[in-house]
Write an enzyme that holds these catalytic residues in place. Structure first.
Site, PDB file in Angstrom:
ATOM      1  N   GLU A 117      63.050  75.761  44.108  1.00  0.00           N
ATOM      2  CA  GLU A 117      62.796  74.346  43.795  1.00  0.00           C
ATOM      3  C   GLU A 117      63.860  73.843  42.842  1.00  0.00           C
ATOM      4  O   GLU A 117      64.594  74.631  42.236  1.00  0.00           O
ATOM      5  CB  GLU A 117      61.412  74.194  43.143  1.00  0.00           C
ATOM      6  CG  GLU A 117      60.283  74.301  44.146  1.00  0.00           C
ATOM      7  CD  GLU A 117      58.911  74.093  43.517  1.00  0.00           C
ATOM      8  OE1 GLU A 117      58.778  74.230  42.284  1.00  0.00           O
ATOM      9  OE2 GLU A 117      57.976  73.812  44.279  1.00  0.00           O
ATOM     10  N   ASP A 219      40.614  64.582  27.953  1.00  0.00           N
ATOM     11  CA  ASP A 219      39.410  64.796  27.127  1.00  0.00           C
ATOM     12  C   ASP A 219      39.627  65.876  26.061  1.00  0.00           C
ATOM     13  O   ASP A 219      39.239  65.712  24.902  1.00  0.00           O
ATOM     14  CB  ASP A 219      38.211  65.207  27.997  1.00  0.00           C
ATOM     15  CG  ASP A 219      37.822  64.127  28.991  1.00  0.00           C
ATOM     16  OD1 ASP A 219      38.499  63.089  29.055  1.00  0.00           O
ATOM     17  OD2 ASP A 219      36.836  64.346  29.720  1.00  0.00           O
ATOM     18  N   HIS A 240      56.446  61.818  38.430  1.00  0.00           N
ATOM     19  CA  HIS A 240      56.948  62.315  39.705  1.00  0.00           C
ATOM     20  C   HIS A 240      57.546  61.136  40.447  1.00  0.00           C
ATOM     21  O   HIS A 240      56.938  60.071  40.505  1.00  0.00           O
ATOM     22  CB  HIS A 240      55.828  62.945  40.520  1.00  0.00           C
ATOM     23  CG  HIS A 240      56.335  63.792  41.645  1.00  0.00           C
ATOM     24  ND1 HIS A 240      56.877  63.249  42.785  1.00  0.00           N
ATOM     25  CD2 HIS A 240      56.418  65.131  41.788  1.00  0.00           C
ATOM     26  CE1 HIS A 240      57.258  64.240  43.579  1.00  0.00           C
ATOM     27  NE2 HIS A 240      56.993  65.394  42.996  1.00  0.00           N
ATOM     28  N   ARG A 286      64.061  65.307  38.586  1.00  0.00           N
ATOM     29  CA  ARG A 286      62.952  64.360  38.703  1.00  0.00           C
ATOM     30  C   ARG A 286      63.067  63.121  37.822  1.00  0.00           C
ATOM     31  O   ARG A 286      62.830  62.007  38.279  1.00  0.00           O
ATOM     32  CB  ARG A 286      61.682  65.062  38.229  1.00  0.00           C
ATOM     33  CG  ARG A 286      60.905  65.664  39.314  1.00  0.00           C
ATOM     34  CD  ARG A 286      59.657  66.254  38.770  1.00  0.00           C
ATOM     35  NE  ARG A 286      59.134  67.143  39.788  1.00  0.00           N
ATOM     36  CZ  ARG A 286      58.138  67.963  39.636  1.00  0.00           C
ATOM     37  NH1 ARG A 286      57.520  68.035  38.483  1.00  0.00           N
ATOM     38  NH2 ARG A 286      57.733  68.721  40.615  1.00  0.00           N
ATOM     39  N   HIS A 347      52.688  62.326  36.264  1.00  0.00           N
ATOM     40  CA  HIS A 347      52.456  63.560  36.995  1.00  0.00           C
ATOM     41  C   HIS A 347      52.051  64.720  36.100  1.00  0.00           C
ATOM     42  O   HIS A 347      51.163  65.485  36.423  1.00  0.00           O
ATOM     43  CB  HIS A 347      53.738  63.905  37.738  1.00  0.00           C
ATOM     44  CG  HIS A 347      53.628  65.112  38.612  1.00  0.00           C
ATOM     45  ND1 HIS A 347      52.647  65.253  39.547  1.00  0.00           N
ATOM     46  CD2 HIS A 347      54.395  66.235  38.681  1.00  0.00           C
ATOM     47  CE1 HIS A 347      52.802  66.420  40.178  1.00  0.00           C
ATOM     48  NE2 HIS A 347      53.840  67.036  39.654  1.00  0.00           N
ATOM     49  N   ARG A 382      59.329  69.431  31.965  1.00  0.00           N
ATOM     50  CA  ARG A 382      58.801  70.673  32.558  1.00  0.00           C
ATOM     51  C   ARG A 382      59.629  71.103  33.762  1.00  0.00           C
ATOM     52  O   ARG A 382      59.952  70.295  34.639  1.00  0.00           O
ATOM     53  CB  ARG A 382      57.370  70.434  33.011  1.00  0.00           C
ATOM     54  CG  ARG A 382      56.760  71.587  33.774  1.00  0.00           C
ATOM     55  CD  ARG A 382      55.429  71.174  34.359  1.00  0.00           C
ATOM     56  NE  ARG A 382      55.590  70.235  35.440  1.00  0.00           N
ATOM     57  CZ  ARG A 382      55.122  70.394  36.682  1.00  0.00           C
ATOM     58  NH1 ARG A 382      54.464  71.484  37.004  1.00  0.00           N
ATOM     59  NH2 ARG A 382      55.301  69.474  37.590  1.00  0.00           N
TER      60      ARG A 382
HETATM   61  C1  LIG Z   1      49.762  66.702  42.803  1.00  0.00           C
HETATM   62  C2  LIG Z   1      50.158  67.796  41.860  1.00  0.00           C
HETATM   63  C3  LIG Z   1      51.020  68.801  42.268  1.00  0.00           C
HETATM   64  C4  LIG Z   1      51.376  69.821  41.387  1.00  0.00           C
HETATM   65  N1  LIG Z   1      52.176  70.839  41.827  1.00  0.00           N
HETATM   66  C5  LIG Z   1      52.428  71.883  40.995  1.00  0.00           C
HETATM   67  C6  LIG Z   1      53.148  73.015  41.450  1.00  0.00           C
HETATM   68  O1  LIG Z   1      53.530  73.104  42.616  1.00  0.00           O
HETATM   69  N2  LIG Z   1      53.384  74.028  40.571  1.00  0.00           N
HETATM   70  C7  LIG Z   1      52.954  73.983  39.271  1.00  0.00           C
HETATM   71  O2  LIG Z   1      53.201  74.931  38.510  1.00  0.00           O
HETATM   72  N3  LIG Z   1      52.260  72.927  38.820  1.00  0.00           N
HETATM   73  C8  LIG Z   1      51.966  71.886  39.642  1.00  0.00           C
HETATM   74  N4  LIG Z   1      51.242  70.828  39.180  1.00  0.00           N
HETATM   75  C9  LIG Z   1      50.706  70.890  37.818  1.00  0.00           C
HETATM   76  C10 LIG Z   1      49.518  71.859  37.788  1.00  0.00           C
HETATM   77  O3  LIG Z   1      48.736  71.687  38.955  1.00  0.00           O
HETATM   78  C11 LIG Z   1      48.641  71.616  36.586  1.00  0.00           C
HETATM   79  O4  LIG Z   1      49.420  71.543  35.429  1.00  0.00           O
HETATM   80  C12 LIG Z   1      47.636  72.741  36.403  1.00  0.00           C
HETATM   81  O5  LIG Z   1      46.916  72.950  37.588  1.00  0.00           O
HETATM   82  C13 LIG Z   1      46.680  72.401  35.277  1.00  0.00           C
HETATM   83  O6  LIG Z   1      45.639  73.323  35.287  1.00  0.00           O
HETATM   84  P1  LIG Z   1      44.513  73.184  34.175  1.00  0.00           P
HETATM   85  O7  LIG Z   1      43.538  74.275  34.445  1.00  0.00           O
HETATM   86  O8  LIG Z   1      45.121  73.057  32.847  1.00  0.00           O
HETATM   87  O9  LIG Z   1      43.814  71.753  34.491  1.00  0.00           O
HETATM   88  P2  LIG Z   1      43.102  71.217  35.804  1.00  0.00           P
HETATM   89  O10 LIG Z   1      43.392  72.029  36.989  1.00  0.00           O
HETATM   90  O11 LIG Z   1      43.378  69.769  35.885  1.00  0.00           O
HETATM   91  O12 LIG Z   1      41.547  71.415  35.478  1.00  0.00           O
HETATM   92  C14 LIG Z   1      40.920  70.626  34.494  1.00  0.00           C
HETATM   93  C15 LIG Z   1      39.435  70.925  34.525  1.00  0.00           C
HETATM   94  O13 LIG Z   1      38.840  70.395  33.342  1.00  0.00           O
HETATM   95  C16 LIG Z   1      37.650  69.720  33.683  1.00  0.00           C
HETATM   96  N5  LIG Z   1      37.384  68.756  32.615  1.00  0.00           N
HETATM   97  C17 LIG Z   1      38.208  67.829  32.077  1.00  0.00           C
HETATM   98  N6  LIG Z   1      37.601  67.203  31.066  1.00  0.00           N
HETATM   99  C18 LIG Z   1      36.365  67.744  30.960  1.00  0.00           C
HETATM  100  C19 LIG Z   1      35.265  67.517  30.094  1.00  0.00           C
HETATM  101  N7  LIG Z   1      35.283  66.596  29.111  1.00  0.00           N
HETATM  102  N8  LIG Z   1      34.138  68.252  30.275  1.00  0.00           N
HETATM  103  C20 LIG Z   1      34.063  69.182  31.282  1.00  0.00           C
HETATM  104  N9  LIG Z   1      35.086  69.436  32.119  1.00  0.00           N
HETATM  105  C21 LIG Z   1      36.218  68.726  31.948  1.00  0.00           C
HETATM  106  C22 LIG Z   1      37.920  69.129  35.032  1.00  0.00           C
HETATM  107  O14 LIG Z   1      36.705  68.782  35.674  1.00  0.00           O
HETATM  108  C23 LIG Z   1      38.667  70.291  35.681  1.00  0.00           C
HETATM  109  O15 LIG Z   1      37.732  71.227  36.144  1.00  0.00           O
HETATM  110  C24 LIG Z   1      50.890  69.803  40.056  1.00  0.00           C
HETATM  111  C25 LIG Z   1      50.033  68.787  39.644  1.00  0.00           C
HETATM  112  C26 LIG Z   1      49.661  67.787  40.535  1.00  0.00           C
HETATM  113  C27 LIG Z   1      48.725  66.708  40.066  1.00  0.00           C
END
Ligand SMILES: Cc1cc2nc3c(=O)[nH]c(=O)nc-3n(C[C@H](O)[C@H](O)[C@H](O)COP(=O)(O)OP(=O)(O)OC[C@H]3O[C@@H](n4cnc5c(N)ncnc54)[C@H](O)[C@@H]3O)c2cc1C
Length: 542
Positions: A117, A219, A240, A286, A347, A382
């Site tokens: 990438e 949050d 993005h 990006r 993004h 990032r």
């Molecule tokens: C479209 C897209 C494509 C991407 N592609 C890539 C990629 O190819 N490679 C890469 O490395 N990264 C990628 N990213 C970034 C990556 O997906 C995220 O940074 C990563 O998944 C974040 O994981 P996380 O567990 O921190 O949060 P999330 O996966 O967003 O999970 C957050 C969780 O917290 C919960 N939550 C939030 N607030 C509360 C609350 N107050 N009470 C209870 N639950 C709550 C939500 O319900 C959810 O379950 C991409 C992001 C997007 C949006």
């Protein structure tokens, strides 16, 4: 409410970060995982490209650290980048062991196909076709559901952290649990915890256009800030360049791999505009592509630009981009024959709650992992596919630290107090303020910033805050109200951080400070004591 030796670890968030911590902890401790919406709604499930693994014979830790530093524009913490890179192979092996069906290649390291990438010197991205996040998320959810020590509560939303301040005793600062809204019953419960982990993801929803799911309302960042933790680098929001522009589909990302394979960005008259902005044209990083699109949209008064892949082989497009092909087709756009309308969109949140490499925040008993954090890995921008890796590596170290240090002492926790509040009589205030905040952030705190616009934004945000605090003090909480309260908190943190940076660097571009300073530091915000915007409003059990 008494807290006991058997108090679970409460993990707020069921994305990759939260599930990783849960699975590593569950053999030793009971774990409760909260997800404020359906469990599939998380940025993790939407990740397309993949996850970094330093696995290839042509790859090295040094090379990955260098690429991360280059992307991060001088603000990457080298120790953090190295720590995470060194554990990437182990992270991929762990995911494989959990059953993640990565795209195979019998000749590849660990039998996996690695792709490349933007910003990466070599092929080092493990992926599951173009739906990597979904494959990872589903595999981990299956493991979590099978585990007897993990309780997964959907539609439970953490409202605020329970800290020493709530105990009204002279206790040293510590986190003791969370208040959480059971959305179906409309009731706030007190959840005592041996430790709390914030894994709530980013804050993309603070902008009008975003690739993020509805859960991304910052949050955890807002809760940690209210509890007295520092936050870092909030001005660095990654936009993005290419999100699908369509009235029925506001958050669908068109992966940059499509530009990588030769798709062109065009104006409505068919002119390619990227070559005029950067010698690398569509393959520029990006932030440069996003700024160029923003410039062209503002210059020509456009709602969107076009991404044209029609000159590429139709079979290749269908095979390599099956998700994008199918989703666009369902909206009436055949990407093999028609250009795709695209707009830049918020993004990724590079900043967040300040943590160390064991997920520790400033508050004992409170941990944070994933996109809600600032660890120093991403610096001012990032590098693609580093974020999933950060969730897996630091999810594990966080679990290890909790296992070794979670508290055992007993504390009595006060119940949530709603004796002074009533049901809201109308929701229009919340809906209006949501829209106003997101539009204001898009127009004044977006891809290109000026000091005057940031100051205007701060002024408007403060007015919104006082309305929202007033509403919060008087009415029973709902998910919409809580999310808005957190969004406005994060909006203020973003603007204050942006105002503090007197230069342009990485994702932060200011017309008033276009130069990059020779020496620069992360922006770390500390909650000012005794000021109005730092006070917790009533209704939160204090
Ligand atoms: C479209 C897209 C494509 C991407 N592609 C890539 C990629 O190819 N490679 C890469 O490395 N990264 C990628 N990213 C970034 C990556 O997906 C995220 O940074 C990563 O998944 C974040 O994981 P996380 O567990 O921190 O949060 P999330 O996966 O967003 O999970 C957050 C969780 O917290 C919960 N939550 C939030 N607030 C509360 C609350 N107050 N009470 C209870 N639950 C709550 C939500 O319900 C959810 O379950 C991409 C992001 C997007 C949006």
């Amino acid at each position: 409410m008494e807290s006991t030796r058997n108090d679970p670890v409460v993990i707020v968030g069921a994305g990759l970060a939260g599930l990783t911590v849960a699975l590593h902890l569950a053999a030793q401790r009971p774990v409760v995982v909260l997800a404020k919406r359906g469990v599939h709604e998380a940025a993790t499930a939407w990740a397309q490209g993949g996850i970094v693994g330093v696995l290839g014979h042509d790859d090295s830790i040094e090379s990955h650290v260098r690429d991360t530093q280059d992307a991060g524009a001088g603000l990457v913490d080298e120790a953090a980048a190295r720590f995470i890179a060194e554990r990437s192979a182990e992270a991929i092996e762990w995911l494989v062991a959990q059953g993640v069906p990565f795209s195979p290649d019998p000749q590849g390291p660990l039998g996996l196909h690695l792709t490349r990438e933007g910003g990466h010197a070599v092929r080092r991205i493990a992926h599951a076709a173009d739906a990597t996040g979904k494959a990872i998320h589903e595999a981990l959810l299956e493991q979590v559901r099978r585990h007897p020590s993990i309780e997964l509560r959907e539609r439970w939303m953490a409202v605020d952290l329970i800290t020493s301040r709530h105990l009204k005793r002279d206790e040293p600062p510590r986190c003791y649990g969370v208040y959480a809204l059971d959305i179906e019953r409309g009731r706030v419960d007190t959840l005592p915890a041996a430790a709390v982990v914030l894994a709530t993801g980013g804050v993309g929803k603070v902008y009008r256009y975003t690739s993020n799911p509805d859960t991304a309302t910052g949050d955890g960042i807002a809760m940690a800030w209210r509890a007295g933790c520092r936050v870092g680098n909030m001005e660095f929001i990654q936009f993005h360049p290419t999100c699908l522009y369509h009235p029925q589909e506001r958050s669908f990302l068109i992966t940059e791999a499509l530009r990588g394979e030769g798709a062109h960005l065009k104006l409505p008259d068919g002119t390619r505009f990227m070559p005029a902005h950067d010698a690398r044209a569509e393959l520029a990083p990006r932030d440069i592509v996003a700024r160029a699109i923003d410039f062209e949209m503002k210059k020509h008064g456009l709602d969107h630009v076009w991404l044209d892949a029609t000159h590429l082989d139709a079979g290749f497009l269908k095979e390599h981009f099956p998700t994008i092909y199918a989703r666009c087709l369902s909206l009436g756009i055949d990407i093999t024959r028609q250009p795709i309308p695209v707009v830049p969109a918020a993004h990724y949140t590079c900043g967040g709650i300040v943590t160390d490499l064991n997920g520790r925040t400033d508050l004992p008993g409170l941990y944070a992992v994933g996109e809600s954090t600032y660890t120093g890995l991403h610096g001012a921008n990032r590098l693609a596919s580093n974020s999933l890796l950060e969730c897996v590596v630091l999810g594990r170290t966080t679990a290890q630290h909790i296992q070794a240090h979670a508290r055992m002492e007993v504390a009595a926790l006060p119940p949530w107090d709603e004796s002074q509040v009533e049901d809201a009589d109308e929701q229009v205030v919340i809906a209006h303020n949501w829209d106003e905040l997101r539009l204001l952030m898009w127009n004044y705190v977006g891809i290109v910033r000026t000091t005057r616009r940031l100051e205007r934004a701060l002024h408007r945000i403060q007015l919104l805050r006082s309305e929202i605090d007033d509403y919060y003090s008087n009415f029973r909480v709902t998910r919409d109200l809580l999310e808005l309260r957190n969004l406005v908190e994060c909006a203020e943190l973003i603007v204050r951080s942006a105002l503090m940076r007197h230069e342009s660097r990485g994702l932060h571009f200011s017309r008033d400070f276009p130069r990059t300073l020779p020496v620069s530091f992360p922006t770390i915000l500390t909650r000012p004591a005794g000021r109005r915007w730092a006070d917790s409003p009533p209704g939160c059990g204090l």
